[in-house]
Design a protein around this motif. Structure first.
Motif, PDB file in Angstrom:
ATOM      1  N   ARG A 132       1.701 -32.397 -24.251  1.00 18.57           N
ATOM      2  CA  ARG A 132       2.435 -31.307 -23.608  1.00 18.57           C
ATOM      3  C   ARG A 132       2.879 -30.293 -24.646  1.00 18.57           C
ATOM      4  N   VAL A 133       2.933 -29.040 -24.223  1.00 20.37           N
ATOM      5  CA  VAL A 133       3.499 -27.944 -24.998  1.00 20.37           C
ATOM      6  C   VAL A 133       4.461 -27.200 -24.083  1.00 20.37           C
ATOM      7  N   ARG A 134       5.692 -26.987 -24.557  1.00 19.88           N
ATOM      8  CA  ARG A 134       6.721 -26.371 -23.716  1.00 19.88           C
ATOM      9  C   ARG A 134       7.311 -25.136 -24.406  1.00 19.88           C
ATOM     10  N   PRO A 135       6.877 -23.953 -24.018  1.00 24.49           N
ATOM     11  CA  PRO A 135       7.548 -22.734 -24.497  1.00 24.49           C
ATOM     12  C   PRO A 135       8.861 -22.523 -23.746  1.00 24.49           C
ATOM     13  N   VAL A 136       9.902 -22.081 -24.448  1.00 22.60           N
ATOM     14  CA  VAL A 136      11.209 -21.873 -23.827  1.00 22.60           C
ATOM     15  C   VAL A 136      11.803 -20.567 -24.324  1.00 22.60           C
ATOM     16  N   ARG A 177       4.583 -32.536 -27.758  1.00 27.05           N
ATOM     17  CA  ARG A 177       4.597 -33.991 -27.895  1.00 27.05           C
ATOM     18  C   ARG A 177       3.239 -34.536 -27.496  1.00 27.05           C
ATOM     19  N   PHE A 178       2.751 -35.511 -28.247  1.00 27.89           N
ATOM     20  CA  PHE A 178       1.530 -36.243 -27.901  1.00 27.89           C
ATOM     21  C   PHE A 178       1.909 -37.703 -27.753  1.00 27.89           C
ATOM     22  N   ARG A 179       1.946 -38.194 -26.519  1.00 28.23           N
ATOM     23  CA  ARG A 179       2.385 -39.569 -26.235  1.00 28.23           C
ATOM     24  C   ARG A 179       1.195 -40.439 -25.857  1.00 28.23           C
ATOM     25  N   LEU A 180       1.131 -41.626 -26.459  1.00 26.76           N
ATOM     26  CA  LEU A 180       0.092 -42.605 -26.176  1.00 26.76           C
ATOM     27  C   LEU A 180       0.739 -43.869 -25.625  1.00 26.76           C
ATOM     28  N   ASP A 181       0.179 -44.383 -24.519  1.00 24.82           N
ATOM     29  CA  ASP A 181       0.621 -45.644 -23.925  1.00 24.82           C
ATOM     30  C   ASP A 181      -0.559 -46.605 -23.880  1.00 24.82           C
ATOM     31  N   LEU A 199       4.025 -36.306 -33.239  1.00 23.06           N
ATOM     32  CA  LEU A 199       4.619 -34.965 -33.195  1.00 23.06           C
ATOM     33  C   LEU A 199       5.606 -34.870 -32.039  1.00 23.06           C
ATOM     34  N   ASP A 200       6.537 -35.815 -32.013  1.00 24.22           N
ATOM     35  CA  ASP A 200       7.472 -35.937 -30.900  1.00 24.22           C
ATOM     36  C   ASP A 200       8.479 -34.787 -30.899  1.00 24.22           C
ATOM     37  N   ASN A 201       8.385 -33.921 -29.887  1.00 22.89           N
ATOM     38  CA  ASN A 201       9.274 -32.765 -29.744  1.00 22.89           C
ATOM     39  C   ASN A 201       9.349 -31.936 -31.024  1.00 22.89           C
ATOM     40  N   VAL A 202       8.217 -31.793 -31.660  1.00 23.85           N
ATOM     41  CA  VAL A 202       8.143 -30.975 -32.868  1.00 23.85           C
ATOM     42  C   VAL A 202       8.157 -29.500 -32.482  1.00 23.85           C
ATOM     43  N   ASP A 239       9.320 -38.603 -38.736  1.00 23.29           N
ATOM     44  CA  ASP A 239       7.921 -38.737 -39.112  1.00 23.29           C
ATOM     45  C   ASP A 239       7.002 -38.176 -38.031  1.00 23.29           C
ATOM     46  N   SER A 240       5.737 -37.950 -38.428  1.00 20.44           N
ATOM     47  CA  SER A 240       4.752 -37.419 -37.480  1.00 20.44           C
ATOM     48  C   SER A 240       4.451 -38.413 -36.368  1.00 20.44           C
ATOM     49  N   VAL A 241       4.445 -39.705 -36.691  1.00 19.10           N
ATOM     50  CA  VAL A 241       4.107 -40.746 -35.720  1.00 19.10           C
ATOM     51  C   VAL A 241       5.275 -41.717 -35.614  1.00 19.10           C
ATOM     52  N   ILE A 242       5.690 -42.002 -34.389  1.00 13.81           N
ATOM     53  CA  ILE A 242       6.813 -42.905 -34.135  1.00 13.81           C
ATOM     54  C   ILE A 242       6.355 -43.964 -33.135  1.00 13.81           C
ATOM     55  N   VAL A 243       6.442 -45.230 -33.522  1.00 13.66           N
ATOM     56  CA  VAL A 243       6.168 -46.326 -32.582  1.00 13.66           C
ATOM     57  C   VAL A 243       7.461 -46.585 -31.824  1.00 13.66           C
ATOM     58  N   ARG A 244       7.486 -46.144 -30.585  1.00 17.82           N
ATOM     59  CA  ARG A 244       8.724 -46.217 -29.813  1.00 17.82           C
ATOM     60  C   ARG A 244       8.903 -47.572 -29.135  1.00 17.82           C
ATOM     61  N   ARG A 245       7.822 -48.138 -28.623  1.00 15.26           N
ATOM     62  CA  ARG A 245       7.921 -49.404 -27.887  1.00 15.26           C
ATOM     63  C   ARG A 245       6.703 -50.279 -28.154  1.00 15.26           C
ATOM     64  N   ALA A 246       6.909 -51.594 -28.103  1.00 10.62           N
ATOM     65  CA  ALA A 246       5.813 -52.557 -28.201  1.00 10.62           C
ATOM     66  C   ALA A 246       6.305 -53.869 -27.608  1.00 10.62           C
TER      67      ALA A 246
END
Length: 642
Positions: A132-136, A177-181, A199-202, A239-246
Motif C-alpha cells: 500500500r501507498v497512502r498519500p495524505v 507498507r509491504f506486508r507479507l503473511d 518498509l513499515d509505514n516508511v 529497520d527495513s524488515v520487521i518480523v511482527r508475528r510468528a
C-alpha cells in the motif's frame, strides 16, 4: 480479511495426504459410475453387457436407418441421468468438505479470518499480504491556535506544528507498507504462520543517500537521487524488515493448538484489534498459548495464556544464548477464556439467502496480575544516575506493583437480509496497590481502575447491493482529571508531572509526595485501529476516550467494486474538565466523504476527505472568545492485495 483468489506457484514438495472417509466415499462412487456406464439399459429393466459376446457370425449389415433412442420403461436409468446424479453427489461431498474446513478455519484465528480455498492447505507454502501507498494532506490541524512557548510540556500540546514557521499549517506526504503473511503447511494438520512488514509505514523520501551516508558523495540533499535501506539507529528509527508475528498451529482430533507470537482480535475490534485491515497502523500482537475447541456445533471455547511482560531477564546480558526469566515476581501474565456462538461465513450466507436470521455472540474474559515491576519494566534495569551501567541481577531494583485487572468483553451480532445490528461492550476493572514508577519513589498509595466502553452499529440495506444506511454510536467512560488520557505517559504542566487545567494529555490520577487527591483511573480507551473518523479521533486525539459520539452514514454502490460513502460525526466529552477549555464538553462536528474502487485481482484505490468544525471544548483555557480554524484532511490509498 477478505482476499481475492490466489494462484499458487510451483510446489517443491508436498506431504502425503491421509486417507479420509470422504476419499473412500468418492472412490466408491467412481467405481459405481464405471460399473454403471459399462452397462446398457434394456426395456425389461435388466442390463446386458455392452461388450460383444462370443456368438455366431453376424448377418450382413442392413441399409442405414435413422437412429432413435432406445425406449426405457419405469425403473430404468439412462447413462446421462446416472452421470448427473453422480456429479450432484460429488458436489455435495465437496460442499461438506468445504464446510468442515471452513469451520476449522474460523477457529484458527479467533474467528476473524475468512476461509479462502481448502486446496491452499495442501500447498507447502502459501503467501498473502498487500502493498500500500497512502498519500495524505493535513491542513490546520493545530486548529489555528497560537504557537506555544518553548519548553511547553508535551501533554499540553494539541498537534505537532511545523518547526520552521508557526504560519505554516499544511503537512503533506506519502507513506508505504509491504506486508507479507506467509504460511508453511507442514501437513494438513500442522502449520507455521508469520507476519513480516517491510518498509513499515516508511515516509516516502525519508532515507535519502545524503543522510548519514559517510561516503561523502552528496554533500547536499538537493543532489540525492537514491533512497537508502532503513537501518535502525543509523539512518532511521526502525529497520527495513520487521518480523511482527510468528506462531505454530496444530489441528488435533479435539481442537486447534496455537502457540507463539500472534495477533489478537475480538468482536468489532473496539478494544482488541489485530490491525489486519488494509488501512490499519497498529495492531495488537500477543505472546500466547491457546487451544480452540468446538464442544457443540457452532460453539467455540478457547482458553489462553498470555505472556504480557516477563520483567527482569538475561536477554540483554546474554544476547547469544538462551534468555532466562530471572524471577517470576515481576511477571505480568493473563489468563483468558473466550466463549462464542458463531456461524461460519458459508453458514451465514446460507441463512441469509433463505431469509433466516443470524445470531452470534460471545464473551472474552481476561484476568491479569503483576506483583512487582522493574525500573524499565522489561529486560535488565539500568542505574538511573548512570544509564550506561546495568544494575547487577543480584540486587535488582524492584518497585511494588500489586496490580490486578478483570476485563470482560461482550460481543453480539444479529443480521437479516435487510439489516444488521452489532454491538460490543467492555470494562476494565481492578486496582494497583503501588503506583511508584521508580525505585526512589517512596509512595505506596493505591489506584483504582474502573473503565467502561461500548459501540453499537446498525446497518439497513435500503436497496439490496446498492444503497445502505447506517448509524453508529459509541462511548468511552471519562475521568474528571484534566486531559483526555490517551497518553498518560506524557508529562502534564502541573506539579510532579500531574495534569493541570487546559492540558490535552497526561495521567488520569493526581498524586504527589503528599499523597493522592485523585486515585481513580476511569477513562476507557478505544483501540487506535478502530476507525471512527478521518480527523478528530484518528489524527488529533489519537483514539476515542472520555467521550461519546454519534455517526449516521450511508454507502452507495455505483458499480460492482466501486462504492461512494459519507458520514457525519458529532463528538462530545463526558467531562468538561478533560477538554482544553475546561468549561465546555462539545468537541467537534466532522463530515467525511470518500470513494473506493476494488478489482477482482486485488487492486484497491480510494480517497477520503474530511472537514472538522471544532467546537468550544477544543478552545484554550480562559479564552472563551477564541476563534478556531476549520481543519481539513485528504487521505488517499493505492494498494494491491494478494
Amino acid at each position: 480479511m477478505n482476499r481475492p483468489p490466489f494462484t499458487p506457484g510451483r510446489v517443491m514438495s508436498r506431504p502425503r495426504r491421509p486417507l479420509t472417509m470422504s476419499h473412500v466415499l468418492l472412490a466408491a462412487l467412481l467405481v459405481a459410475s464405471s460399473t454403471a456406464t459399462a452397462q446398457t439399459p434394456v426395456p425389461d429393466g435388466g442390463t446386458t453387457p455392452s461388450a460383444p459376446q462370443e456368438s455366431a457370425p453376424a448377418a450382413a449389415p442392413a441399409a442405414p436407418a435413422a437412429v432413435s433412442p432406445a425406449p426405457t420403461t419405469e425403473g430404468s436409468v439412462s447413462r446421462e441421468e446416472l452421470e448427473q446424479r453422480l456429479e450432484a453427489t460429488r458436489q455435495e461431498l465437496r460442499e461438506d468438505i468445504r464446510a468442515q474446513t471452513a469451520t476449522q478455519a474460523v477457529a484458527n484465528n479467533d474467528w476473524q479470518e475468512e476461509w479462502t480455498e481448502e486446496k491452499r492447505k495442501l500447498e507447502l507454502f502459501t503467501l498473502d499480504g498487500y502493498l500500500r501507498v497512502r498519500p495524505v494532506l493535513f491542513y490546520k490541524f493545530d486548529l489555528g491556535k497560537p504557537a506555544l512557548p518553548s519548553g511547553t510540556p508535551l501533554g499540553r500540546q494539541l498537534w505537532t506544528r511545523s518547526p520552521r514557521s508557526a504560519s505554516e499549517q499544511t503537512q503533506a506526504g506519502a507513506n508505504m507498507r509491504f506486508r507479507l503473511d506467509p504460511s508453511f503447511n507442514v501437513s494438513e494438520d500442522v502449520r507455521i504462520k508469520a507476519q513480516v512488514d517491510a518498509l513499515d509505514n516508511v515516509l516516502l523520501g525519508s532515507n535519502p543517500d545524503s543522510a548519514y551516508s559517510g561516503d561523502g558523495r552528496n554533500n547536499f540533499t538537493l543532489f540525492s537521487e537514491n533512497e537508502s535501506p532503513s537501518n535502525s539507529a543509523v539512518n532511521a528509527f526502525k529497520d527495513s524488515v520487521i518480523v511482527r508475528r510468528a506462531y505454530g498451529e496444530v489441528t488435533t482430533p479435539v481442537g486447534i493448538l496455537r502457540f507463539g507470537r500472534m495477533g489478537s482480535h475480538w468482536g468489532l475490534g473496539m478494544l482488541r484489534n489485530d490491525g489486519n485491515c488494509l488501512d490499519c497502523d497498529y495492531g495488537d500482537t500477543v505472546d500466547r498459548i491457546q487451544f480452540v475447541t468446538e464442544p457443540f456445533a457452532g460453539w467455540y471455547v478457547t482458553p489462553m495464556l498470555d505472556f504480557n511482560s516477563e520483567g527482569l531477564s538475561t536477554e540483554k546480558a546474554n544476547t547469544l544464548g538462551e534468555p532466562v526469566d530471572l524471577t517470576q515476581s515481576d511477571d505480568a501474565h493473563s489468563l483468558v477464556l473466550a466463549i462464542a456462538r458463531r456461524d461460519t461465513e458459508q453458514q451465514q450466507k446460507a441463512k441469509l439467502d433463505n431469509n433466516q436470521g443470524v445470531l452470534n455472540y460471545g464473551l472474552y474474559f481476561t484476568y491479569r496480575t503483576q506483583r512487582y515491576s522493574t525500573l524499565s519494566e522489561t529486560g535488565v534495569p539500568f542505574d538511573v544516575a548512570n544509564p550506561s551501567n546495568p544494575i547487577t541481577v543480584t540486587t535488582p531494583a524492584f518497585v511494588p506493583r500489586g496490580g490486578t485487572l478483570y476485563i470482560p468483553d461482550l460481543w453480539f451480532k444479529y443480521e437479516e437480509k435487510k439489516f444488521r445490528v452489532e454491538a460490543e461492550f467492555a470494562a476494565q476493572l481492578g486496582s494497583i496497590d503501588g503506583r511508584a514508577l521508580t525505585a526512589n519513589d517512596p509512595t505506596t498509595q493505591s489506584l483504582r481502575i474502573a473503565q467502561f466502553g461500548g459501540v453499537l452499529q446498525s446497518e439497513f440495506h435500503v436497496i439490496e447491493n446498492k444503497l445502505h444506511l447506517g448509524i453508529e454510536m459509541g462511548f468511552a467512560s471519562g475521568d474528571r482529571a484534566p486531559g483526555f488520557g490517551n497518553y498518560p505517559g506524557r508529562q502534564g504542566s502541573g506539579s510532579d508531572g500531574n495534569t493541570a487545567p487546559g492540558d490535552v494529555e497526561g495521567r488520569q490520577y493526581s498524586c504527589d509526595n503528599g499523597g493522592c487527591s485523585d486515585n481513580a483511573i476511569r477513562n476507557f480507551r478505544f483501540n487506535r485501529d478502530y476507525r471512527v473518523d478521518v480527523i478528530l479521533w484518528r489524527s488529533i486525539l489519537n483514539g476515542v476516550t472520555d467521550a461519546f459520539y454519534v455517526k449516521p452514514g450511508l454507502k452507495y454502490s455505483i458499480a460492482e467494486g466501486f462504492d461512494v460513502y459519507g458520514s457525519v460525526i458529532y463528538s462530545q466529552a463526558f467531562y468538561a474538565e478533560s477538554t482544553p477549555s475546561y468549561i465546555s464538553k462539545s468537541l467537534g462536528l466532522e463530515a467525511d466523504i470518500g470513494a473506493r474502487y476494488i478489482t477482482e485481482d486485488g487492486f484497491v484505490a480510494g480517497i477520503d476527505y474530511g472537514i472538522l468544525f471544532p467546537l468550544d471544548g477544543l478552545k484554550d483555557l480562559n479564552l472563551p472568545g477564541q476563534e478556531l480554524s476549520t481543519a481539513h484532511a485528504i487521505r488517499g490509498m493505492l494498494a494491491i492485495r494478494f
